[in-house]
Structures are given as structure tokens and as C-alpha cells.
Design a protein around this motif. Structure first.
Motif, mmCIF file in Angstrom:
data_model
loop_
_atom_site.group_PDB
_atom_site.id
_atom_site.type_symbol
_atom_site.label_atom_id
_atom_site.label_comp_id
_atom_site.label_asym_id
_atom_site.label_seq_id
_atom_site.Cartn_x
_atom_site.Cartn_y
_atom_site.Cartn_z
ATOM 1 N N ASN A 135 21.958 44.842 30.156
ATOM 2 C CA ASN A 135 21.129 44.633 29.183
ATOM 3 C C ASN A 135 22.086 44.122 27.981
ATOM 4 O O ASN A 135 21.632 44.381 26.526
ATOM 5 N N ILE A 136 23.257 43.466 28.471
ATOM 6 C CA ILE A 136 24.242 42.961 27.278
ATOM 7 C C ILE A 136 24.569 41.472 27.626
ATOM 8 O O ILE A 136 24.271 41.077 28.842
ATOM 9 N N THR A 137 24.948 40.767 26.645
ATOM 10 C CA THR A 137 25.432 39.354 27.042
ATOM 11 C C THR A 137 26.617 39.149 27.569
ATOM 12 O O THR A 137 27.476 39.821 27.354
ATOM 13 N N ALA A 138 26.452 38.371 28.673
ATOM 14 C CA ALA A 138 27.666 38.227 29.557
ATOM 15 C C ALA A 138 28.486 36.874 29.231
ATOM 16 O O ALA A 138 27.773 35.917 29.517
ATOM 17 N N HIS A 139 29.794 36.820 28.835
ATOM 18 C CA HIS A 139 30.478 35.444 28.914
ATOM 19 C C HIS A 139 31.164 35.068 30.025
ATOM 20 O O HIS A 139 31.704 36.135 30.507
ATOM 21 N N PHE A 140 31.176 33.968 30.660
ATOM 22 C CA PHE A 140 31.511 33.840 31.859
ATOM 23 C C PHE A 140 32.785 32.644 31.649
ATOM 24 O O PHE A 140 32.211 31.604 30.695
ATOM 25 N N GLN A 141 33.421 32.386 32.817
ATOM 26 C CA GLN A 141 34.286 31.122 32.709
ATOM 27 C C GLN A 141 34.802 31.096 34.349
ATOM 28 O O GLN A 141 35.001 32.115 34.949
ATOM 29 N N TRP A 142 34.698 30.003 34.992
ATOM 30 C CA TRP A 142 35.034 29.354 36.230
ATOM 31 C C TRP A 142 36.494 29.455 36.513
ATOM 32 O O TRP A 142 37.226 28.666 35.727
ATOM 33 N N ALA A 175 39.436 29.790 39.782
ATOM 34 C CA ALA A 175 39.802 29.914 40.977
ATOM 35 C C ALA A 175 40.021 31.365 42.093
ATOM 36 O O ALA A 175 39.965 31.536 42.908
ATOM 37 N N PHE A 176 40.681 32.204 40.866
ATOM 38 C CA PHE A 176 40.840 33.511 41.429
ATOM 39 C C PHE A 176 40.144 34.562 40.402
ATOM 40 O O PHE A 176 39.679 34.184 39.285
ATOM 41 N N ALA A 177 39.827 35.490 41.092
ATOM 42 C CA ALA A 177 39.104 36.566 40.613
ATOM 43 C C ALA A 177 39.943 37.388 39.360
ATOM 44 O O ALA A 177 39.589 37.847 38.209
ATOM 45 N N ALA A 178 41.315 37.476 39.406
ATOM 46 C CA ALA A 178 42.062 38.101 38.483
ATOM 47 C C ALA A 178 43.369 37.259 38.185
ATOM 48 O O ALA A 178 43.762 36.540 38.925
ATOM 49 N N GLU A 179 43.869 37.370 36.880
ATOM 50 C CA GLU A 179 44.830 36.664 36.389
ATOM 51 C C GLU A 179 46.014 36.808 37.294
ATOM 52 O O GLU A 179 46.971 36.042 37.657
ATOM 53 N N LYS A 180 46.363 38.228 37.643
ATOM 54 C CA LYS A 180 47.491 38.316 38.646
ATOM 55 C C LYS A 180 47.551 37.640 39.828
ATOM 56 O O LYS A 180 48.646 36.960 40.187
ATOM 57 N N GLU A 181 46.303 37.665 40.399
ATOM 58 C CA GLU A 181 46.213 36.715 41.712
ATOM 59 C C GLU A 181 46.627 35.268 41.324
ATOM 60 O O GLU A 181 47.061 34.496 42.248
ATOM 61 N N GLU A 182 46.019 34.988 40.393
ATOM 62 C CA GLU A 182 46.233 33.567 39.972
ATOM 63 C C GLU A 182 47.933 33.282 39.900
ATOM 64 O O GLU A 182 48.211 32.075 40.436
#
Length: 549
Positions: A210-217, A219-226
């Protein structure tokens, strides 16, 4: 109120009690009055307080004896502001990366205006953080919960009022949950496509919350993994020998991405500088100018680089020396960045390590001199050992020792013309009765230092002192050794030694010398001509006595 003066000594003490003139504090008895306090007894001192308005008051009472000056602070605390914050604030379940707010109506139920300051920790925040609130007034305070990761979170809201020492803590807690947002498919297959042609497929992002979701594509799910993957690819990428003329100017920057840094770990002691080296490698085909980027974190400011900038040739490397001076104990991890000209992203160097406190200890729990004689030096030895990994510069000092050099009986009997033989010894300030050798120096890592402590008593008392260790650049009193000694009076001798002859005659020292030899003391004789002579003097103060043999 009543203050009791307690005499814990074995002698009668006369105490002068005084107080500066004040319209608010007065002694019930006359000021500058003298009180005789027997051993083990106490004497009451009554103080009257007459306030004129509702505020804080301070004053002091001074007690003087023949040996010390005691100052007793007097405080009267007026009314305080009281802010009625709740004991607990629960945000329940909140979406990750979404700010949830709760508004509190805070009232000053005290009798005094308050200037307050509010503090909390991430992921909690508070607005306004500072303000002023009069007695009986109210204010709205907004507390926000903005979690960046799922799970339970807790914190506290600290309230500090400038009008007093009161600190109110409100417990904050909340649970962060992921919202139901997903893709319409988990895999996608494209049709066969000719070279230089395009193929398209469509999928949907579904938001079932029930909330607005902001998204961004990404390659990795987390910044640490990237970041980890980028560093791994950087280390695995082999250098390429490609002629520079084959690359147009706009493509040259892509080859600078091969600029990498080795991982490094540091082990440091508190407030000691630690040095380490890392190697920066240019795995591209062109020269790479680099610059160390300043860190915005408190920990990053403790690192220094040499050199801070330079140029690394294609396929070459540059050794960078890193110095680190720790100020906080514990493990740490910091990411440092190097900017490369023409590269869109900086090279990242991760530094991990641990900061430990310096460790010093004595080989004895207590240094006991046992029974000692007045005016005779005694020496005991101990060892100071360091288990630290770095050199430590130390300084030794004795607690509660005086400043005037103590009088040694051996030195005194060598000076026949000294007026102390006839007039007695008068100490204007407290004597310095302890000598430490060495009093300072540097202990190497895992090393030790042997120390001699010499006590020459000029005071009739039982000694209980502490040998304190100060470390340069670290702190004072980081280690301590208890020093004890017991004064041994002269058994079998009278309190005064009258001369049997008239004025100017020489004493018959043989009788006194025989009596001294019966004492279990370190007796000394001074030879004038061929006859041993025993001399003695006595200080007029009842708190001291002195005898030289």
C-alpha cells in the motif's frame, strides 16, 4: 544542615572553621572559630541556608589544621525543568527504506524554563533537535524511523536540559519489513536476432503493498556485493598490451579502469602510529594520474598517505605508504578511495584492523618496606613489564609525596657545623621521602625495566602510597603499585636525651651508644678524633621527631 569533623588520627587536632561572608550561608557559631577534636571523636559544624529566590546557590567551608587545609563545597539546587517524554516509543512494523513518523506532545511540567537538546541514533531521527520551553508550555516533537535493512531495530532518545543534570531516555524500537514488490517473471528468453538488429520482451514490476515503491535496475541486489565483484574483477583482469594509437581519445579512459589497490590489515596500539604499505597497479594500456580522495568519516581522517598523488605508467605500479594513529579502541574497517583521471569510478582500498590498549604490569602486587627507622634510607626493587606490541615511553611518580628533599642521617652526621645539631631540623614544606631510579624511560615491545624505590622517612607515620605510571601520549596513572612501610620508634630510649654536662661540654656517648646497640635499628656512629660520639636533635613539632646517630 550539620557537618561532622571526624578525627581519624591518634593525636588531638585543633581545627579552625571559617567561611567567607555570604547573605545566603552562615555558620551558626562564630566564623574563624577553633575546635579541638580528640582522637577518634567528631565535632559538629552547623550551617544555616537562607535563599532569596528559586535558583542554584554555591559556597564553600574551609577547615584548617596544623597539617592540612580542607575545602568543603556547599551546593543548593533550585527548581528544575521536567519534560514529560514517554518511557517507550514503538513503531511496530515499517517498510524498509520508508520513513515512518510519530509526533509527541511534550510539556514542561517543572517550575522552571528549560533549554533542551534531543539526540538519537540511526535509523531514528528527531525534529526539532534543540529548543526552549517555558514552565507549563508544550511543544510538538517528531520522531522518525527510516530503516535501511530488514529486521528489528532499537535505540534511545536522550534529552538533556541545560538547567540541570537530568537526562531522560525514551526507548525507541521498530521492525523493518520488506514490501511485496516483485517481477512478473523470473527468467526471460529472447528470439534469435540478426547482428545489429534488436529484440524486445516485456515484463512487469508488481507492487502489492500500500506504499509507493521507487525502483532502480542493478546487476547486484546489494551495494556491498557490487563493490566486491568490482574489486574481484579488477584483481583478475590481466594487463593487455594494446597499442595506444588504436584507441580514439574518447575510448582511452576505459583502459584506466585497471587501476587497483591491494587489501591491507593494520594492528595498532592506542595513540601509537602504525605504518603499512600497499601497491597500486595500473593494468591499463595508458598512464594513470591518481589522487587520494579525502575521507568524510572520523576514522578515515586518521589515515595519511605518501605520496598523495602521482602518475603510474601503463602496466606499472606505485607503492603507497599509509600511516594510522588510533584514538578509539576496537576493530575497524574503512574504505579509502583513489581518484583516477578519466575513470568514472574511483579505485577502492579496504583497510581492516584492530586497535588495542597498551598493557603494563608490575611483578609485585605490593612493595612492603616493613619496619623503618626515622632518617635512614631503605631500598626495595620491582620490575615493570610491557606486553604491548609497540615501545612505550613511561614516567614514574609517587602519590602524595612532598617537594623538599628529605634529610638523610648519613649526610647529616658528616656536617658537624650544621645548625640542626643545636637548633633542630625545621621543614617548611612536606619532605620528598621517596626516590625512584629510573624515574622514566622507554620499554621496548615485550620488554621490562627494573626499578629501585628508596624511602628515607622524615615523618612519623605508617606509609600507604602508590607508585603511578604515566604513559606519554596515552594517559596518566595507567598502572599502579602499592607502597607500604611502618615507622619503628626507638625502643628503650627516652623521648628526650638531656646532656649530663653543662653548656659546651661533650656528651658521654658511650652510655647512649650501648643503649642504641640494643635496638634493632640501623645505627650509625660518627667518629670525631678517636672517640665515637652520639648526637641527637628534636624538632619542636609534636607531629614529627628526629634522631641522628
Amino acid at each position: 544542615m550539620v557537618l561532622s569533623l571526624m578525627n581519624k588520627d591518634k593525636f588531638l587536632h585543633v581545627v579552625k572553621v571559617s567561611m567567607e561572608s555570604s547573605p545566603y550561608f552562615q555558620l551558626v557559631s562564630s566564623s574563624d572559630a577553633y575546635r579541638a577534636v580528640p582522637p577518634g571523636a567528631s565535632a559538629p559544624v552547623r550551617i544555616r541556608f537562607t535563599p532569596s529566590k528559586n535558583r542554584d546557590y554555591c559556597h564553600e567551608l574551609v577547615c584548617l589544621t596544623a597539617r592540612e587545609r580542607i575545602v568543603v563545597p556547599i551546593r543548593a539546587i533550585g527548581a528544575r525543568a521536567v519534560l514529560n517524554f514517554p518511557a517507550q516509543l514503538d513503531f511496530s512494523k515499517c517498510p524498509v527504506k520508508v520513513s515512518t513518523q510519530q509526533t509527541l506532545l511534550v510539556r514542561n511540567v517543572g517550575a522552571r524554563a528549560a533549554r533542551y537538546q534531543l539526540r538519537t541514533q540511526s535509523p531514528f531521527s528527531v525534529v526539532p533537535a534543540t529548543g526552549a520551553l517555558g514552565a507549563g508550555d508544550t511543544v510538538q516533537v517528531t520522531v522518525a524511523f527510516h530503516p535501511l535493512a530488514s529486521g528489528a531495530h532499537c535505540g534511545s532518545l536522550a534529552v538533556c536540559c541545560s538547567s540541570g543534570e537530568e537526562r531522560i531516555h525514551t526507548k525507541l524500537q521498530g521492525e523493518a519489513v520488506d514490501v511485496i514488490v516483485g517481477l512478473s517473471t523470473n527468467s526471460m528468453e529472447f528470439d534469435r536476432t540478426f547482428t545489429t538488429m534488436s529484440s524486445h520482451r516485456t515484463l512487469f514490476i508488481e507492487n502489492k503493498s500500500n506504499i509507493t515503491a521507487h525502483f532502480q535496475w542493478k546487476a547486484f541486489a546489494a551495494e556491498k556485493e557490487e563493490n566486491e565483484e568490482k574489486r574481484r574483477q579488477c584483481l583478475l583482469r590481466p594487463p593487455k598490451e594494446v597499442p595506444q594509437e588504436n584507441f580514439p581519445e574518447e575510448k582511452e579512459t576505459e583502459k584506466v579502469k585497471g587501476f587497483c589497490g591491494d587489501h591491507s590489515a593494520l594492528l595498532s596500539s592506542m595513540d601509537q602510529e602504525k605504518m603499512a604499505k600497499v601497491k597500486l597497479m595500473n593494468q591499463g594500456a595508458i598512464d594513470a594520474p591518481f589522487t587520494c580522495l579525502p575521507s568524510a568519516t572520523n576514522l578515515g581522517l586518521l589515515f595519511k598517505f605518501a605520496p598523495e598523488e602521482g602518475i603510474i605508467a601503463a602496466g606499472g605500479s606505485q607503492a603507497v605508504q599509509i600511516s594510522f594513529r588510533a584514538t578509539v579502541l576496537g576493530s575497524f574497517e574503512e574504505e579509502l578511495q583513489f581518484s583516477v583521471a578519466g575513470s568514472p569510478r574511483p579505485a577502492i582500498l579496504t583497510i581492516k584492523g584492530s586497535v588495542t590498549a597498551p598493557s603494563l604490569h608490575f611483578d609485585l602486587a605490593e612493595l612492603d618496606f616493613g619496619d623503618i627507622s626515622f632518617g635512614f634510607p631503605y631500598t626495595q626493587r620491582c620490575r615493570l613489564t610491557s606486553s604491548s606490541a609497540v615501545p612505550l615511553t613511561f614516567q614514574l611518580r609517587m602519590s602524595d609525596d612532598g617537594t623538599q628533599p628529605a634529610v638523610d642521617s648519613v649526610d647529616q652526621i658528616r656536617r658537624d657545623s650544621d645548625p640542626a645539631w643545636s637548633k633542630g631540623i625545621h621543614l617548611h614544606v612536606e619532605p620528598r621521602e621517596f626516590t625512584i631510579n629510573p624515574s622514566g624511560g622507554t620499554i621496548l615491545p615485550q620488554g621490562h625495566q627494573d626499578i629501585e624505590v628508596t624511602l628515607c622517612s622524615n615523618t612519623v607515620m605508617e606509609f600507604y602510597r602508590r607508585l603511578l605510571v604515566d604513559l606519554e601520549g596515552i594517559g596518566k596513572g595507567v598502572a599502579a603499585l602499592i607502597i607500604t612501610a611502618r615507622y619503628q620508634p626507638l625502643p628503650g630510649l627516652p623521648q628526650a636525651l638531656p646532656c649530663p654536662g653543662c653548656a659546651g661540654c661533650s656528651c658521654q656517648g658511650e652510655v647512649l651508644l650501648n643503649a642504641l646497640m640494643l635496638c634493632q635499628l640501623d645505627t650509625r656512629t660518627a667518629v670525631l678524633g678517636q672517640q665515637p660520639v652520639v648526637k641527637s636533635t628534636f624538632a619542636p613539632s609534636p607531629a614529627r621527631s628526629w634522631a641522628l646517630f
